[in-house]
Design a protein around this motif. Structure first.
Motif, PDB file in Angstrom:
ATOM      1  N   SER A  93      -2.481   1.335   8.562  1.00 42.34           N
ATOM      2  CA  SER A  93      -1.306   0.605   8.131  1.00 42.34           C
ATOM      3  C   SER A  93      -0.151   0.988   9.027  1.00 42.34           C
ATOM      4  O   SER A  93      -0.063   2.122   9.491  1.00 42.34           O
ATOM      5  CB  SER A  93      -0.955   0.955   6.678  1.00 42.34           C
ATOM      6  OG  SER A  93      -1.942   0.493   5.811  1.00 42.34           O
TER       7      SER A  93
ATOM      8  N   LYS B 258       4.022  -5.630  10.973  1.00 42.30           N
ATOM      9  CA  LYS B 258       3.504  -4.808   9.879  1.00 42.30           C
ATOM     10  C   LYS B 258       2.039  -5.132   9.633  1.00 42.30           C
ATOM     11  O   LYS B 258       1.599  -6.260   9.852  1.00 42.30           O
ATOM     12  CB  LYS B 258       4.266  -5.066   8.579  1.00 42.30           C
ATOM     13  CG  LYS B 258       5.688  -4.600   8.590  1.00 42.30           C
ATOM     14  CD  LYS B 258       6.293  -4.838   7.231  1.00 42.30           C
ATOM     15  CE  LYS B 258       7.698  -4.291   7.168  1.00 42.30           C
ATOM     16  NZ  LYS B 258       8.253  -4.433   5.817  1.00 42.30           N
ATOM     17  N   GLN B 259       1.309  -4.123   9.180  1.00 45.89           N
ATOM     18  CA  GLN B 259      -0.062  -4.379   8.745  1.00 45.89           C
ATOM     19  C   GLN B 259      -0.420  -3.423   7.620  1.00 45.89           C
ATOM     20  O   GLN B 259       0.003  -2.276   7.607  1.00 45.89           O
ATOM     21  CB  GLN B 259      -1.055  -4.304   9.897  1.00 45.89           C
ATOM     22  CG  GLN B 259      -1.114  -3.017  10.652  1.00 45.89           C
ATOM     23  CD  GLN B 259      -2.015  -3.129  11.876  1.00 45.89           C
ATOM     24  OE1 GLN B 259      -2.079  -4.172  12.518  1.00 45.89           O
ATOM     25  NE2 GLN B 259      -2.711  -2.055  12.190  1.00 45.89           N
ATOM     26  N   VAL B 260      -1.170  -3.944   6.671  1.00 48.94           N
ATOM     27  CA  VAL B 260      -1.643  -3.162   5.532  1.00 48.94           C
ATOM     28  C   VAL B 260      -3.155  -3.041   5.659  1.00 48.94           C
ATOM     29  O   VAL B 260      -3.869  -4.041   5.628  1.00 48.94           O
ATOM     30  CB  VAL B 260      -1.267  -3.822   4.191  1.00 48.94           C
ATOM     31  CG1 VAL B 260      -1.945  -3.099   3.032  1.00 48.94           C
ATOM     32  CG2 VAL B 260       0.235  -3.838   4.001  1.00 48.94           C
ATOM     33  N   TRP B 261      -3.617  -1.793   5.821  1.00 50.15           N
ATOM     34  CA  TRP B 261      -5.043  -1.492   5.865  1.00 50.15           C
ATOM     35  C   TRP B 261      -5.452  -1.012   4.490  1.00 50.15           C
ATOM     36  O   TRP B 261      -4.727  -0.263   3.836  1.00 50.15           O
ATOM     37  CB  TRP B 261      -5.315  -0.397   6.896  1.00 50.15           C
ATOM     38  CG  TRP B 261      -6.752   0.013   6.971  1.00 50.15           C
ATOM     39  CD1 TRP B 261      -7.695  -0.527   7.781  1.00 50.15           C
ATOM     40  CD2 TRP B 261      -7.408   1.036   6.216  1.00 50.15           C
ATOM     41  NE1 TRP B 261      -8.905   0.102   7.581  1.00 50.15           N
ATOM     42  CE2 TRP B 261      -8.753   1.058   6.618  1.00 50.15           C
ATOM     43  CE3 TRP B 261      -6.990   1.930   5.231  1.00 50.15           C
ATOM     44  CZ2 TRP B 261      -9.684   1.935   6.088  1.00 50.15           C
ATOM     45  CZ3 TRP B 261      -7.913   2.799   4.683  1.00 50.15           C
ATOM     46  CH2 TRP B 261      -9.242   2.802   5.121  1.00 50.15           C
TER      47      TRP B 261
ATOM     48  N   ARG C 172       0.868  -1.183   0.000  1.00 53.86           N
ATOM     49  CA  ARG C 172       0.000   0.000   0.000  1.00 53.86           C
ATOM     50  C   ARG C 172       0.898   1.224   0.000  1.00 53.86           C
ATOM     51  O   ARG C 172       1.688   1.429   0.917  1.00 53.86           O
ATOM     52  CB  ARG C 172      -0.911   0.042   1.220  1.00 53.86           C
ATOM     53  CG  ARG C 172      -1.881   1.226   1.188  1.00 53.86           C
ATOM     54  CD  ARG C 172      -2.843   1.157   2.381  1.00 53.86           C
ATOM     55  NE  ARG C 172      -4.038   1.933   2.164  1.00 53.86           N
ATOM     56  CZ  ARG C 172      -4.168   3.216   2.504  1.00 53.86           C
ATOM     57  NH1 ARG C 172      -3.176   3.849   3.092  1.00 53.86           N
ATOM     58  NH2 ARG C 172      -5.292   3.862   2.269  1.00 53.86           N
TER      59      ARG C 172
ATOM     60  N   LEU D   5      -7.697  -5.686   6.584  1.00 50.10           N
ATOM     61  CA  LEU D   5      -6.421  -5.474   7.247  1.00 50.10           C
ATOM     62  C   LEU D   5      -5.637  -6.779   7.160  1.00 50.10           C
ATOM     63  O   LEU D   5      -6.122  -7.827   7.593  1.00 50.10           O
ATOM     64  CB  LEU D   5      -6.623  -5.094   8.719  1.00 50.10           C
ATOM     65  CG  LEU D   5      -5.342  -4.811   9.479  1.00 50.10           C
ATOM     66  CD1 LEU D   5      -4.874  -3.388   9.187  1.00 50.10           C
ATOM     67  CD2 LEU D   5      -5.526  -5.024  10.956  1.00 50.10           C
TER      68      LEU D   5
END
Length: 160
Positions: free
Chosen positions: A156, A103-106, A70, A97
């Protein structure tokens, strides 16, 4: 892991258009007819819609066979599919999510156009190849998707 296409790229522009349109309508109603409680309620809707739209402004999602990325004015977050350890789905599958370690991608639900956004919002049949592919990649990793109502409020993290 075999994807139907090698790369999916999409923007969150339809979400920006709908959010800013909602903010504009709420602002017009507040200015023209709202009084008392409705004034504050309309103002809250206008501000919330504008902030939600700005959160997606300039965001691009890139999905490959190896990773999910992202990019936005706030930075870039990339997670590798091999590291995926969790998926959250917001109400109505409107936000997603993906988690991998710290780490995280929203992201918002992929929508090809504003018309596709409205069809999906009203649960009408719509071709959603990108959404299907995202959930397929999570399924291949045997990561179950959890439904959570707070997913739209997450962000994110782990910007590179």
């Amino acid at each position: 892991m075999h994807m139907r296409r090698s790369v999916y790229t999409f923007t969150e522009t339809p979400h920006v258009i709908v959010g800013l349109g909602t903010a504009l309508v709420a602002t017009i109603l507040v200015i023209t007819i709202a009084k008392g409680f409705m004034l504050w309620f309309g103002a809250a809707i206008a501000v919330g819609s504008a902030l939600a739209a700005l959160r997606s402004l300039g965001a691009t999602i890139l999905v490959t066979g190896d990773s999910l990325t992202r990019r936005s004015p706030f930075g870039e977050v990339r997670i590798m599919w091999r590291d995926l350890d969790g998926v959250e789905i917001g109400p109505g599958c409107r936000t997603l999510l993906f988690r991998a370690g710290d780490k995280q991608v929203w992201m918002r639900r992929p929508a090809e156009s504003v018309a596709a956004w409205f069809k999906a919002f009203h649960d009408q049949e719509v071709e959603e190849d990108a959404l299907d592919q995202l959930l397929y990649m999570a399924d291949v990793k045997r990561v179950s998707a959890e439904k959570r109502w707070l997913t739209p409020l997450r962000v994110s993290r782990g910007h590179e």
